[in-house]
Design an enzyme around this catalytic site. Sequence first.
Site, short mmCIF file in Angstrom:
data_model
loop_
_atom_site.label_atom_id
_atom_site.label_comp_id
_atom_site.label_asym_id
_atom_site.label_seq_id
_atom_site.Cartn_x
_atom_site.Cartn_y
_atom_site.Cartn_z
N GLY A 43 0.93 -1.45 -0.06
CA GLY A 43 -0.04 -0.03 0.13
C GLY A 43 0.87 1.27 -0.12
N ASN A 44 0.30 2.40 0.24
CA ASN A 44 1.13 3.84 0.29
C ASN A 44 0.48 4.60 1.25
OD1 ASN A 44 -1.07 5.52 -1.13
ND2 ASN A 44 -0.70 4.11 -2.61
N HIS A 45 0.93 5.68 1.74
CA HIS A 45 0.75 6.68 2.91
C HIS A 45 -0.45 7.56 2.42
CE1 HIS A 45 3.36 4.89 5.57
NE2 HIS A 45 4.59 5.16 4.68
N SER A 46 -1.09 7.44 1.34
CA SER A 46 -2.08 8.43 0.90
C SER A 46 -3.42 8.49 2.06
CB SER A 46 -2.61 8.16 -0.47
OG SER A 46 -3.55 8.92 -0.73
N ALA A 65 -3.91 7.56 -5.18
CA ALA A 65 -2.42 7.09 -5.35
C ALA A 65 -2.54 5.78 -5.75
CB ALA A 65 -1.68 7.31 -3.97
#
Length: 398
Positions: free
Chosen positions: A208-211, A275
């Site tokens: 995943g990512n930090h968006s 994102a």
Amino acid sequence: MLQGKKILLGVCGSIAAYKTAYLTRLLVKAGAQVQVVMTPDATQFITPLTLATLSGRPVLIEYFKTGNGEWNNHVQWGLWSDALLIAPASANTLAKLANGICDNLLCAVYLSARCPVFLAPAMDMDMWAHGSTKLNLSKLQAFGNQMIPPGNGELASGLHGDGRLAEPEDILAHLAAFFELNAPLKGRKALVTAGPTYESIDPVRFIGNHSSGKMGFAIAQQLATLGAEVNLISGPVTLATPNGVQRTDVTSAAEMFEACEAVFENTDIVVMSAAVADYRLAKIATEKIKKQEPSLDLHLEKTTDILATLGSRKKANQLLVGFALETNDEILNAIAKLHKKNLDLIVLNSMRDQGAGFAGDTNQVTLIGKDGEPQSYPLKSKTEVAKDICQKILTLLK
Ligand code: CTP
């Protein structure tokens, strides 16, 4: 037209204050968020508990909370609202507002408010007819405040004449008409994507990512405020759905693509702020992967570039906005992305700018249109950035 609108309802000391219970109910039923601010005298006519219950928010009355240094921040409320409605507006409060006196919280909120102000006066007929009231009203109108005129009929004093508070239904219709006039995106459909996507590795793990989704949610809210019918397709985030917005939750890039495809055809404005993962697992393990070997290789394959795909299908009447997060050669890279993905506008974030990007409440952007010069904006709250982006969208739609 009131769906999602933030209304500050100022209540003054007048017998007509009893009608604000019904007015609050009507506003809430119409989908507005209502924050009641009472003058201290207003609490003699209707209880704060009644209005707090009906509005679903504690009522604001005093500047100072408990003597421990906390206060109700009039500037914050002045900036929060889409409209300040003072109903009933008493002769006393009208006189104060006309002369810049702010000896209570409501008057201070009025002086701080940047939003349109509506005044619905209510008083006895002779007070209404008095020269000083007339003078104050003409001053207030000259300042740009809008009057919701009182009605004629039986007054609490037993007299008969002008000065009755406009009926709550009429006040509501007045506000709705104002927002309708100021809803340039009425009749347009918008699609906004927000947040990260999660690409599963096995049943318990993902990439995943930090968006945080905050930027996309702010844009969805602003488009709805401007009258658009908004579909928000969100990855996994912990944010409340903006008022008046239709939300679909998805997890992976593939699900986001599917959800976008389902509505794209009938959409006028698309803002892809999500994102989206560029890669996903070529094969998701069906069982939890056990740690055995000293290293583990994951084979990734490209996800569909949703924005580029929609760009290739875009019709002349559709406006497509993308985001670019860059670390170097920002403007050149963003312009290349704009053309490659057939966008009308790209919102550039530079990783080099402090306070810009994913997680926080602020952002610093450069907007680059298909034909125009890049326009750089200072660091602002994401709500303010969303307004800038939507203003740009409005100019491109013309
Ligand atoms: N985007 C998308 N689908 C993807 C990846 C990105 O729709 N699979 C969209 C994002 O929502 C955003 C823009 O494309 O609007 C950002 O593109 P970005 O990921 O920065 O560009 P890439 O083409 O992936 O280029 P690079 O990663 O090389 O910078």
